[in-house]
Design an enzyme around this catalytic site. Structure first.
Site, short mmCIF file in Angstrom:
data_model
loop_
_atom_site.label_atom_id
_atom_site.label_comp_id
_atom_site.label_asym_id
_atom_site.label_seq_id
_atom_site.Cartn_x
_atom_site.Cartn_y
_atom_site.Cartn_z
N CYS A 179 0.80 -1.23 0.00
CA CYS A 179 0.00 0.00 0.00
C CYS A 179 0.83 1.28 0.00
O CYS A 179 0.67 2.12 -0.89
CB CYS A 179 -0.91 0.06 1.21
SG CYS A 179 -1.88 -1.41 1.45
N HIS A 188 -2.61 6.61 4.33
CA HIS A 188 -1.49 5.68 4.54
C HIS A 188 -0.13 6.22 4.08
O HIS A 188 0.75 5.47 3.70
CB HIS A 188 -1.77 4.34 3.83
CG HIS A 188 -1.21 3.17 4.61
ND1 HIS A 188 -1.32 1.87 4.21
CD2 HIS A 188 -0.51 3.14 5.77
CE1 HIS A 188 -0.72 1.07 5.07
NE2 HIS A 188 -0.24 1.83 6.03
#
Ligand SMILES: *[C@@H]1O[C@H](CO)[C@@H](O)[C@H](O)[C@H]1NC(C)=O
Ligand SMILES: *[C@@H]1O[C@H](CO)[C@@H](O)[C@H](O)[C@H]1NC(C)=O
Length: 604
Positions: free
Chosen positions: A83, A144
């Site tokens: 990610c 993130h």
């Protein structure tokens, strides 16, 4: 009389028509110059999960409609298979190594909200460039890419510093620990370590007992054992306490710079995010806008609201995919309702392939499906990086178009910036290539001759698409050691790692012909492929050129930048309370199901 009236009214109709036509072309003109963007990114969704990529049992009609009404990319490649680096590459149009968003060690994503690393602010995101072109911009869902640098609320890495006017979502990620009954990533991830530790301790104890029995022990071992076991006990208490607090500390929902839920609640979370998205579109339908809808699905902890729970043919995972598809449908419907469809370019992708190691404690498969492709998330086998790529722009992109050449999630950067007439940065390398000429058929072949596949900070494979050829070669310099052997993933460690005893180096590299062998089943040899040496030579030369283009940058995922730093801990309550609050209480209790949520935006 009647005839004259008819002539007059004809004239009127003509005039009205003319005005309308002018307005329309004007509008069309403006739209063509500056389209709106809705960019959907799923988390860990496999390419084999979608109907438009051949799935026959998972229902994703709204996502599939994008393929029917627009273009489908069959070789769309994420710049990384995890990610944090993949999202950094998407937003900057650059390989994550260029921004320092790729790790040298095992911990290769941010797992604490109180880490100090993040996307450097001197990196330029396409969002920032669009904002300079007058766009209204929003990020809804997962970020993130860091949060704080020096204090618990300096928000130096908050989306607001990267061009987003509005943010509603998770600064970190959705994780198993965010849901009370979904298991624990620390326990899953450290299974092997815990097992080894227990083995070592049992062995040590046994040896001590044996030595004592034989009268060979000259040290006061009882006292020593007491000290050691006390220390171990205290350490376990601290670790367990930390794990038990993980949810409070890291599962945070923010609206702009304010924490609205800590820990966040899964109740109607998809509905809440969807309605924030549709109200953003409503608020901005009179100016160009960009919405980055960054779904927290279908990463574990899986979740689905009542309307979707138990409805799919693929368990909890399928329910979660189908609810995400519903949300895509809601957003498409709101564009239609607000007359924005024609001037909106839509993109749908996943940040990486499905996480094949995701099995629940009860043995249920909770990761997605990568179709015919090998491996998954955290590897550079095709299953880890070949992701869905769908683009829809009515009137501009031919419905049903298919592009088979290699494209990258970094290509969105130059595409959206060029279409918005922004200025591409000239002081740095941009690795993405504008997709428009390819999508509109102005060029026949993707402009990516070579794509470099990094496993964290280590170059693990190179893809070569020679000019004027439909061939695609891929060479792997190293591959992860799947465990158990013969499986399709690293089940012992939950993800595959990129160095040391976790990998096998290949010299010469493993070479595949992706056109004939997309599953990477049979490596080529100089006998099976006469051009074998030529191909490797070309790949090596390109690799050297690429490596020369890299400059050292600060490591944003160094251990120091990922560890938990108490003084960086975001906390919504005053220091004497635990970090818990719910500023959405009441609204999350709203029965805001699929049927009515479109018309009942929750934000006041
Ligand atoms: C569809 O997706 C589900 C869930 O990931 C998977 O189990 C199934 O094998 C897929 N079906 C096909 C035909 O690809
Ligand atoms: C950003 O700053 C770092 C040092 O602080 C530097 O190494 C890097 O090259 C800069 N990046 C860009 C794109 O200017």
């Amino acid at each position: 009389m009647v005839a004259r009236w008819m002539r007059a009214s004809n004239m009127n109709i003509l005039a009205v028509f003319l005005v309308l036509h002018l307005a329309k072309t004007n509008l069309g003109h403006r739209a063509n110059l500056k389209p709106n963007y809705v960019l959907f990114m799923a988390d860990d969704l496999g390419i084999g999960d979608l109907g438009c990529y051949g799935n026959t049992t998972l229902r994703t009609p709204h996502i599939d409609s994008l393929a029917k009404d627009g273009a489908l990319l069959t070789q769309h490649i994420a710049a990384a298979s995890l990610c944090t680096p993949s999202r950094a590459a998407f937003l900057t149009g650059r390989y994550p190594v260029r921004s320092g968003m790729s790790s040298f060690h095992k911990l290769s994503i941010y797992i604490f909200a109180a880490g100090s690393g993040g996307l450097p602010t001197n990196e330029t995101t396409f969002v920032k460039l669009l904002k300079e072109q007058g766009y209204s911009t929003a990020l809804i869902g997962k970020w993130h890419l860091g949060l704080n640098c020096e204090t618990h609320d300096d928000h130096c890495h908050h989306p607001a510093h990267y061009g987003f006017d509005y943010f509603y979502g998770l600064p970190l990620s959705n994780l198993r620990n965010c849901h009370p009954n979904s298991g624990d990533i620390f326990i899953v991830g450290s299974r092997r370590t815990v097992r080894t530790m227990v083995q070592v301790m049992v062995l040590a104890l046994f040896t001590l007992l044996l030595l004592d029995y034989l009268g060979l022990l000259k040290i006061p071992w009882r006292a020593l054992a007491f000290v050691c076991s006390t220390a171990l006990f205290l350490l376990s208490v601290v670790v367990l306490l930390f794990i038990s607090q993980f949810r409070n500390l890291n599962c945070i929902l923010m609206e702009n710079e304010k924490i609205s839920q800590q820990p966040f609640s899964f109740d109607n979370l998809t509905q809440r995010m969807t309605s924030k998205a549709t109200s953003f579109i409503e608020r901005n339908s009179d100016r160009p806008f960009l919405l980055f809808m960054s779904y927290i699905q279908v990463h574990t902890a899986l979740f689905a609201s009542q309307e979707f729970l138990g409805k799919s043919k693929h368990g909890f995972y399928g329910d979660s995919v189908e609810e995400m598809d519903w949300s895509v449908g809601q957003i498409l419907a709101s564009l239609e309702r607000l007359n924005q469809s024609k001037q909106t370019l839509i993109y749908f992708t996943s940040d990486q392939g499905a996480h094949v190691e995701e099995i629940s404690d009860g043995g249920e498969v909770q990761g997605g499906w990568n179709g015919i492709y090998k491996g998954g998330k955290s590897t550079n086998w095709e299953g880890g990086i070949r992701v869905p790529g769908l683009l829809r722009w009515p009137g501009v992109l031919t419905p049903g178009k298919r592009v088979d050449g290699p494209t990258s999630n970094m290509d969105i950067f130059p595409m959206v910036v060029n279409l918005a007439q922004g200025t591409m940065p000239s002081d740095r390398t941009i690795d993405g290539r504008d997709l428009m000429p390819l999508l509109q058929g102005d060029i026949k072949q993707s402009e990516h001759e070579f794509l470099f596949h990094y496993c964290n900070r280590y170059l693990s494979a190179v893809r070569w698409h020679p000019r004027n050829s439909s061939l695609v070669w891929k060479a792997h310099f190293f591959t992860p050691n799947f465990n158990p052997e013969g499986s399709q993933g690293c089940f012992d460690t939950f993800v595959c790692f990129c160095h040391g005893s976790y990998i096998t180096h290949h010299s010469p590299p493993l070479l595949y012909n992706l056109l004939k062998d997309p599953s990477e089943a049979i490596p080529l040899t100089p006998i099976s492929e006469p051009r074998y040496h030529q191909i490797l030579k070309a790949i090596n030369a390109a690799t050297l050129r690429h490596q020369k283009s890299l400059t050292p940058v600060p490591d944003q995922l160094s251990l120091n930048n990922v560890v938990w730093k108490p003084w960086l801990q975001p906390c919504c309550s005053s220091s004497w309370q635990l970090c818990r609050c719910d500023k959405e209480k009441g609204s999350s209790a709203l029965q805001d199901g699929p049927g009515n949520s479109r018309d009942s935006p929750i934000d006041a």
